[in-house]
Write a protein that holds these residues in place. Structure first.
Motif, short mmCIF file in Angstrom:
data_model
loop_
_atom_site.label_atom_id
_atom_site.label_comp_id
_atom_site.label_asym_id
_atom_site.label_seq_id
_atom_site.Cartn_x
_atom_site.Cartn_y
_atom_site.Cartn_z
N TYR A 40 13.51 4.13 -0.50
CA TYR A 40 14.02 3.30 -1.59
C TYR A 40 13.00 2.19 -1.89
O TYR A 40 13.21 1.02 -1.56
CB TYR A 40 15.36 2.68 -1.20
CG TYR A 40 16.42 3.70 -0.90
CD1 TYR A 40 17.09 4.34 -1.93
CD2 TYR A 40 16.74 4.04 0.42
CE1 TYR A 40 18.06 5.29 -1.66
CE2 TYR A 40 17.70 4.98 0.69
CZ TYR A 40 18.36 5.60 -0.35
OH TYR A 40 19.31 6.54 -0.08
N PRO A 41 11.90 2.53 -2.55
CA PRO A 41 10.84 1.54 -2.74
C PRO A 41 11.13 0.49 -3.82
O PRO A 41 10.49 -0.55 -3.85
CB PRO A 41 9.63 2.38 -3.15
CG PRO A 41 10.22 3.61 -3.76
CD PRO A 41 11.51 3.84 -3.02
N SER B 140 0.82 -1.23 0.00
CA SER B 140 0.00 0.00 0.00
C SER B 140 0.85 1.27 0.00
O SER B 140 0.36 2.33 -0.39
CB SER B 140 -0.93 0.00 1.21
OG SER B 140 -0.17 -0.03 2.41
N ALA B 141 2.11 1.16 0.41
CA ALA B 141 3.00 2.33 0.41
C ALA B 141 3.80 2.45 -0.88
O ALA B 141 4.64 3.34 -1.02
CB ALA B 141 3.95 2.26 1.60
N GLY B 142 3.56 1.55 -1.85
CA GLY B 142 4.25 1.63 -3.14
C GLY B 142 5.61 0.97 -3.16
O GLY B 142 6.40 1.19 -4.07
#
Length: 137
Positions: A75-76, A52-54
């Motif tokens: 750092y997704p 949900s946070a990408g």
């Protein structure tokens, strides 16, 4: 254990199919090189998903993933970047011990095309390298 160059050349020149690299390994190396190029050029993507946070997380982790930082808000895409690397693609396809050959074939595919890459794959130097790695295991 070190394998002598002469014994590898003798194995390559032998008529026994048990010792020489099989056609299956050539197909697997070409498939791995194509998959690596496809991921590098963003035509396909590593298996995984977003939260949900990408943040992207790989679906399957291998030994090569141990040193990769966990995805964070800052750092997704750290795992996505690693999932596009040659070493990860080689681990997924079971060719981690042949990653240097896969890299050479992928570079040749990118720069020169299909026919020169096949010629490189079937060259004596590459066969020697494939056989040397298999004999050391």
């Amino acid at each position: 254990m070190s394998i002598h160059q002469r014994s590898i050349d003798n194995a390559l020149n032998a008529t026994a199919t048990l010792v020489a690299p099989t056609a299956d390994i050539f197909t697997r190396v070409m498939d791995c090189a194509r998959e690596y190029i496809s991921r590098r050029e963003r035509h396909c993507h590593p298996a995984g998903g977003f939260d949900s946070a990408g943040r992207f997380s790989l679906k399957e982790r291998h030994e090569c993933c141990d040193g990769i930082r966990s995805p964070s808000r800052a750092y997704p895409f750290s795992e996505m970047l690693h999932g596009r690397s040659l070493i990860h693609v080689a681990h997924e396809l079971g060719l981690e011990q042949h990653s240097s050959v896969v890299r050479r074939v992928a570079n040749c595919l990118t720069k020169k095309g299909e026919e020169p890459a096949l010629a490189l794959l079937h060259s004596k130097a590459v066969k020697r390298k494939l056989l040397a790695v298999d004999l050391e295991l």
